[in-house]
Structure formats: structure tokens, C-alpha cells
Motif scaffolding. Structure first.
Motif, PDB file in Angstrom:
ATOM      1  N   THR A   5       3.571 -28.442 -19.649  1.00 34.27           N
ATOM      2  CA  THR A   5       3.967 -29.642 -18.915  1.00 34.27           C
ATOM      3  C   THR A   5       2.761 -30.418 -18.406  1.00 34.27           C
ATOM      4  OG1 THR A   5       4.221 -28.398 -16.862  1.00 34.27           O
ATOM      5  CG2 THR A   5       6.196 -28.710 -18.209  1.00 34.27           C
ATOM      6  N   GLU A   6       1.624 -29.730 -18.260  1.00 31.91           N
ATOM      7  CA  GLU A   6       0.410 -30.377 -17.790  1.00 31.91           C
ATOM      8  C   GLU A   6      -0.800 -29.746 -18.470  1.00 31.91           C
ATOM      9  OE1 GLU A   6       0.411 -32.115 -13.377  1.00 31.91           O
ATOM     10  OE2 GLU A   6      -0.663 -30.237 -13.556  1.00 31.91           O
ATOM     11  N   ILE A   7      -1.743 -30.589 -18.866  1.00 36.32           N
ATOM     12  CA  ILE A   7      -2.959 -30.110 -19.525  1.00 36.32           C
ATOM     13  C   ILE A   7      -4.156 -30.809 -18.890  1.00 36.32           C
ATOM     14  CG2 ILE A   7      -4.260 -30.067 -21.699  1.00 36.32           C
ATOM     15  CD1 ILE A   7      -1.540 -30.023 -23.150  1.00 36.32           C
ATOM     16  N   VAL A   8      -5.200 -30.058 -18.571  1.00 35.49           N
ATOM     17  CA  VAL A   8      -6.452 -30.620 -18.078  1.00 35.49           C
ATOM     18  C   VAL A   8      -7.395 -30.706 -19.278  1.00 35.49           C
ATOM     19  CG1 VAL A   8      -8.432 -30.262 -16.568  1.00 35.49           C
ATOM     20  CG2 VAL A   8      -6.144 -29.655 -15.773  1.00 35.49           C
ATOM     21  N   ILE A   9      -7.926 -31.892 -19.532  1.00 32.76           N
ATOM     22  CA  ILE A   9      -8.834 -32.060 -20.658  1.00 32.76           C
ATOM     23  C   ILE A   9     -10.237 -31.640 -20.233  1.00 32.76           C
ATOM     24  CG2 ILE A   9      -9.811 -33.666 -22.324  1.00 32.76           C
ATOM     25  CD1 ILE A   9      -7.309 -35.329 -22.066  1.00 32.76           C
ATOM     26  N   THR A  10     -10.819 -30.742 -21.017  1.00 34.78           N
ATOM     27  CA  THR A  10     -12.168 -30.237 -20.769  1.00 34.78           C
ATOM     28  C   THR A  10     -12.973 -30.347 -22.065  1.00 34.78           C
ATOM     29  OG1 THR A  10     -11.598 -27.986 -21.417  1.00 34.78           O
ATOM     30  CG2 THR A  10     -11.288 -28.555 -19.087  1.00 34.78           C
ATOM     31  N   LEU A  11     -14.236 -29.966 -21.998  1.00 32.79           N
ATOM     32  CA  LEU A  11     -15.053 -29.952 -23.218  1.00 32.79           C
ATOM     33  C   LEU A  11     -14.456 -29.022 -24.271  1.00 32.79           C
ATOM     34  CD1 LEU A  11     -18.763 -29.965 -21.987  1.00 32.79           C
ATOM     35  CD2 LEU A  11     -17.525 -31.780 -23.179  1.00 32.79           C
ATOM     36  N   ALA A  12     -13.799 -27.976 -23.828  1.00 28.17           N
ATOM     37  CA  ALA A  12     -13.254 -26.985 -24.752  1.00 28.17           C
ATOM     38  C   ALA A  12     -12.061 -27.508 -25.556  1.00 28.17           C
ATOM     39  CB  ALA A  12     -12.842 -25.732 -23.989  1.00 28.17           C
ATOM     40  N   ASN A  13     -11.307 -28.476 -25.005  1.00 26.73           N
ATOM     41  CA  ASN A  13     -10.123 -28.944 -25.725  1.00 26.73           C
ATOM     42  C   ASN A  13     -10.120 -30.439 -26.024  1.00 26.73           C
ATOM     43  OD1 ASN A  13      -9.480 -30.113 -23.268  1.00 26.73           O
ATOM     44  ND2 ASN A  13      -7.700 -28.843 -22.873  1.00 26.73           N
ATOM     45  N   LYS A  21     -11.902 -37.968 -26.946  1.00 27.79           N
ATOM     46  CA  LYS A  21     -13.070 -37.566 -27.734  1.00 27.79           C
ATOM     47  C   LYS A  21     -13.945 -38.788 -28.022  1.00 27.79           C
ATOM     48  CE  LYS A  21     -15.518 -34.850 -30.460  1.00 27.79           C
ATOM     49  NZ  LYS A  21     -16.913 -34.902 -30.058  1.00 27.79           N
ATOM     50  N   LYS A  22     -13.295 -39.901 -28.354  1.00 27.24           N
ATOM     51  CA  LYS A  22     -14.032 -41.144 -28.617  1.00 27.24           C
ATOM     52  C   LYS A  22     -14.759 -41.608 -27.351  1.00 27.24           C
ATOM     53  CE  LYS A  22     -13.567 -45.832 -30.261  1.00 27.24           C
ATOM     54  NZ  LYS A  22     -12.722 -46.991 -30.416  1.00 27.24           N
ATOM     55  N   SER A  34     -18.596 -27.867 -14.492  1.00 23.88           N
ATOM     56  CA  SER A  34     -17.492 -26.941 -14.758  1.00 23.88           C
ATOM     57  C   SER A  34     -16.816 -27.232 -16.103  1.00 23.88           C
ATOM     58  CB  SER A  34     -16.450 -27.024 -13.637  1.00 23.88           C
ATOM     59  OG  SER A  34     -15.774 -28.267 -13.689  1.00 23.88           O
ATOM     60  N   GLY A  35     -17.238 -28.302 -16.775  1.00 26.22           N
ATOM     61  CA  GLY A  35     -16.640 -28.681 -18.044  1.00 26.22           C
ATOM     62  C   GLY A  35     -15.531 -29.705 -17.897  1.00 26.22           C
TER      63      GLY A  35
END
Length: 83
Positions: A5-13, A21-22, A34-35
Motif C-alpha cells: 500500500t506504500e513504498i518508499v523510493i530509495t537508491l535500492a529500488n 530514475k530520470k 540513509s539512501g
């Protein structure tokens, strides 16, 4: 499998999110120590909230603005990047 239901965008994803990404590749967002991805003025990239699941099962997300702040605000001027 049910989508998150919720996603935190980090360098890993970030590669899973072409728009972000762009922005990362263009230097419009960057990672803190912390990324966590942040806009150049310090506000974190919002958590991605699930708004619907399409008929084919593809989840559709939008960026939440819970932590966003105005680039010209006092909060921006006082923001210190996490060390």
C-alpha cells in the motif's frame, strides 16, 4: 501477491520507478546518507501510495505530499542534509 500500500523510493529500488530514475540521473533528486531520495531543496521524495489496481493486476501509485515542503520556504532555508 497483493501489492504494497506504500513504498518508499530509495537508491535500492529507484530503477523500478522510471520517472524518479530520470530525476536522479538528471541530478534533480539525490540520496541522503540513509539512501532516502530527496529533492535538491531537501524535501524527501514522497512515499508512493497505492491508489488502485488495474484490471490486469498492475498496481498504480501516486507520490504522497505528506513530507513535502516549498523550495522557497523557511524550512528549506534551515534544512540540513542528514550526515
Amino acid at each position: 501477491m497483493k501489492p504494497s500500500t506504500e513504498i518508499v523510493i530509495t537508491l535500492a529500488n529507484v530503477a523500478e520507478w522510471p520517472k524518479f530514475k530520470k530525476l536522479l540521473d538528471e541530478g534533480k533528486i539525490m540520496a541522503d546518507n540513509s539512501g532516502r531520495l530527496r529533492y535538491r531543496h531537501g524535501a524527501p521524495v514522497g512515499k508512493m501510495s497505492l491508489v488502485q489496481t488495474k484490471k490486469d493486476g498492475t498496481p498504480q501509485y501516486v507520490e504522497s505530499a505528506d513530507e513535502w515542503f516549498d523550495p522557497d520556504s523557511k524550512k528549506t532555508q534551515e534544512f540540513l542534509w542528514p550526515q
